[in-house]
Design an enzyme around this catalytic site. Structure first.
Site, PDB file in Angstrom:
ATOM      1  N   ALA A 119     -20.464   2.599 -14.048  1.00 42.28           N
ATOM      2  CA  ALA A 119     -19.984   3.404 -15.185  1.00 42.28           C
ATOM      3  C   ALA A 119     -20.675   4.759 -15.275  1.00 42.28           C
ATOM      4  O   ALA A 119     -20.642   5.409 -16.317  1.00 42.28           O
ATOM      5  CB  ALA A 119     -20.156   2.625 -16.483  1.00 42.28           C
ATOM      6  N   SER A 120     -21.290   5.210 -14.192  1.00 45.06           N
ATOM      7  CA  SER A 120     -21.870   6.559 -14.213  1.00 45.06           C
ATOM      8  C   SER A 120     -20.783   7.622 -14.144  1.00 45.06           C
ATOM      9  O   SER A 120     -20.993   8.763 -14.565  1.00 45.06           O
ATOM     10  CB  SER A 120     -22.836   6.721 -13.034  1.00 45.06           C
TER      11      SER A 120
ATOM     12  N   SER B 277      -6.577  -3.811  -8.310  1.00 43.09           N
ATOM     13  CA  SER B 277      -5.842  -2.615  -7.873  1.00 43.09           C
ATOM     14  C   SER B 277      -4.423  -3.036  -7.522  1.00 43.09           C
ATOM     15  O   SER B 277      -4.195  -4.190  -7.131  1.00 43.09           O
ATOM     16  CB  SER B 277      -6.505  -2.014  -6.632  1.00 43.09           C
TER      17      SER B 277
ATOM     18  N   TYR C  98     -10.158  -3.499   1.468  1.00 44.38           N
ATOM     19  CA  TYR C  98     -10.065  -3.239   0.018  1.00 44.38           C
ATOM     20  C   TYR C  98      -8.975  -4.114  -0.620  1.00 44.38           C
ATOM     21  O   TYR C  98      -9.192  -4.702  -1.691  1.00 44.38           O
ATOM     22  CB  TYR C  98      -9.757  -1.753  -0.158  1.00 44.38           C
TER      23      TYR C  98
ATOM     24  N   ILE D 132      -5.498   6.663  -9.775  1.00 45.92           N
ATOM     25  CA  ILE D 132      -6.181   7.240 -10.937  1.00 45.92           C
ATOM     26  C   ILE D 132      -7.049   8.398 -10.444  1.00 45.92           C
ATOM     27  O   ILE D 132      -7.740   8.261  -9.417  1.00 45.92           O
ATOM     28  CB  ILE D 132      -7.074   6.179 -11.635  1.00 45.92           C
TER      29      ILE D 132
ATOM     30  N   ASN E  28     -16.394  -3.432 -12.760  1.00 47.47           N
ATOM     31  CA  ASN E  28     -15.633  -2.247 -12.352  1.00 47.47           C
ATOM     32  C   ASN E  28     -16.139  -1.598 -11.066  1.00 47.47           C
ATOM     33  O   ASN E  28     -15.364  -0.965 -10.356  1.00 47.47           O
ATOM     34  CB  ASN E  28     -15.676  -1.228 -13.507  1.00 47.47           C
TER      35      ASN E  28
ATOM     36  N   VAL F 219     -24.654  -3.759  -6.836  1.00 43.25           N
ATOM     37  CA  VAL F 219     -23.893  -4.948  -7.261  1.00 43.25           C
ATOM     38  C   VAL F 219     -23.586  -5.897  -6.108  1.00 43.25           C
ATOM     39  O   VAL F 219     -23.162  -7.030  -6.330  1.00 43.25           O
ATOM     40  CB  VAL F 219     -22.569  -4.575  -7.987  1.00 43.25           C
TER      41      VAL F 219
ATOM     42  N   ALA G 142      -7.883  -6.984   0.437  1.00 40.47           N
ATOM     43  CA  ALA G 142      -8.338  -8.378   0.431  1.00 40.47           C
ATOM     44  C   ALA G 142      -9.295  -8.617  -0.732  1.00 40.47           C
ATOM     45  O   ALA G 142      -9.200  -9.628  -1.443  1.00 40.47           O
ATOM     46  CB  ALA G 142      -9.022  -8.700   1.763  1.00 40.47           C
ATOM     47  N   ALA G 143     -10.213  -7.678  -0.940  1.00 44.53           N
ATOM     48  CA  ALA G 143     -11.169  -7.821  -2.056  1.00 44.53           C
ATOM     49  C   ALA G 143     -10.430  -7.809  -3.395  1.00 44.53           C
ATOM     50  O   ALA G 143     -10.703  -8.632  -4.278  1.00 44.53           O
ATOM     51  CB  ALA G 143     -12.193  -6.690  -2.008  1.00 44.53           C
ATOM     52  N   LYS G 144      -9.492  -6.890  -3.551  1.00 43.89           N
ATOM     53  CA  LYS G 144      -8.798  -6.752  -4.841  1.00 43.89           C
ATOM     54  C   LYS G 144      -7.846  -7.924  -5.100  1.00 43.89           C
ATOM     55  O   LYS G 144      -7.637  -8.323  -6.246  1.00 43.89           O
ATOM     56  CB  LYS G 144      -8.055  -5.416  -4.892  1.00 43.89           C
TER      57      LYS G 144
END
Ligand code: NAP
Length: 242
Positions: free
Chosen positions: A12-13, A141, A154, A187, A89, A63, A156-158
């Site tokens: 969240a930076s 996503s 990406y 976005i 996130n 993370v 596969a992860a989502k």
């Protein structure tokens, strides 16, 4: 009077995570944020959150590191007393066609975007069960739903996040813990800054890219208003996936 609600937003930076943190601070939450290394951006976000009246603190950790997630979750619980909403996130891309994708780029994306969500949720779930309340929001996503050339890792992860979300919703509903996912389209953040936005917008029914605030408003809806919604994947994509 009930304690002020607390949200932990990972990554969240900047970008979507920052917008989520701000939206929930405006809704009266105290806000813990996490980030990977961008101290300046994280400090600025914390200052903005404090200016909105929130108690806020930033936690720097990876993370993708289970131990670091456990330690950070303990620190957040010690500092804030409880966590009511967890927004998983933080995420990265390491794009490339599969024929040329090495295991390093596969693992980096799976560890940072999917395993991290297990680590963070695992670290906080007992406290949510104990307090008999929780709201978990996983940032998936549209490519987790429809796939994308050049993003096998990406996607596969989502997609994994969606299965995780639905399973956890079934396990934890009886504990008053809701688990939902958001599937953003394109976005405008650092993650998409190198894309040809005009060309992409032509293919989006609403004819524009989304803003981080479009996702943040959905996060607030899921956290505050959607008390009978769990196990869902909410598309916020200008109509790309219908
Ligand atoms: P972003 O602008 O690149 O920001 C990424 C955030 O995640 C930063 O706060 C960064 O911290 C943090 N982060 C990255 N790797 C980390 C790690 N290993 N440990 C801890 N924190 C880490 O990304 P974004 O566009 O806002 O995306 C946010 C989420 O939405 C991601 O999960 C992304 O996959 C998803 N999403 C984005 C889009 C889009 O079009 N932008 C579309 C669909 C889904 P530092 O500032 O310290 O680097």
């Amino acid at each position: 009077m009930a304690d002020t609600k607390v949200v932990l937003v990972t990554g969240a930076s900047r970008g979507i995570g920052k917008a989520c943190a701000i939206e929930l601070a405006k809704a009266g939450y105290n806000v813990a944020i996490s980030y990977a290394g961008n101290d300046e951006a994280a400090n600025k976000t914390v200052e903005e959150l404090k200016a909105l009246g929130a108690i806020s603190k930033a936690y720097k950790f990876n993370v993708a590191d289970n131990e670091a997630c456990q330690k950070a979750a303990e620190e957040v619980l010690a500092d804030f007393g409880h966590v009511d909403v967890l927004v998983n996130n933080a995420g990265i891309t390491r794009d490339g066609l599969f024929m040329r994708m090495n295991s390093e780029n596969w693992e980096a994306v799976i560890n940072t975007n999917l395993n991290s969500v297990f680590y963070m949720t695992n670290a906080l779930i007992k406290s949510m069960v104990k307090q008999r309340y929780g709201c978990i929001i996983n940032m998936s996503s549209i490519v987790g739903i429809m796939g994308n050339a050049g993003q096998a890792n990406y996607s596969a992860a989502k997609a994994g996040l969606i299965g995780f979300t639905k399973s956890l919703a079934k396990e934890l509903g009886s504990r008053n813990i809701r688990v939902n996912a958001i599937a953003p389209g394109f976005i405008q953040t650092d993650m998409t800054k190198d894309l040809d936005t005009e060309k992409i917008a032509e293919h989006i029914p609403l004819k524009r890219l989304g803003q981080p605030e479009d996702i943040a408003k959905t996060v607030k809806f899921l956290a505050e208003d959607a008390l009978y919604i769990t196990g869902q994947v909410i598309g916020v994509d200008g109509g790309l996936v219908v």
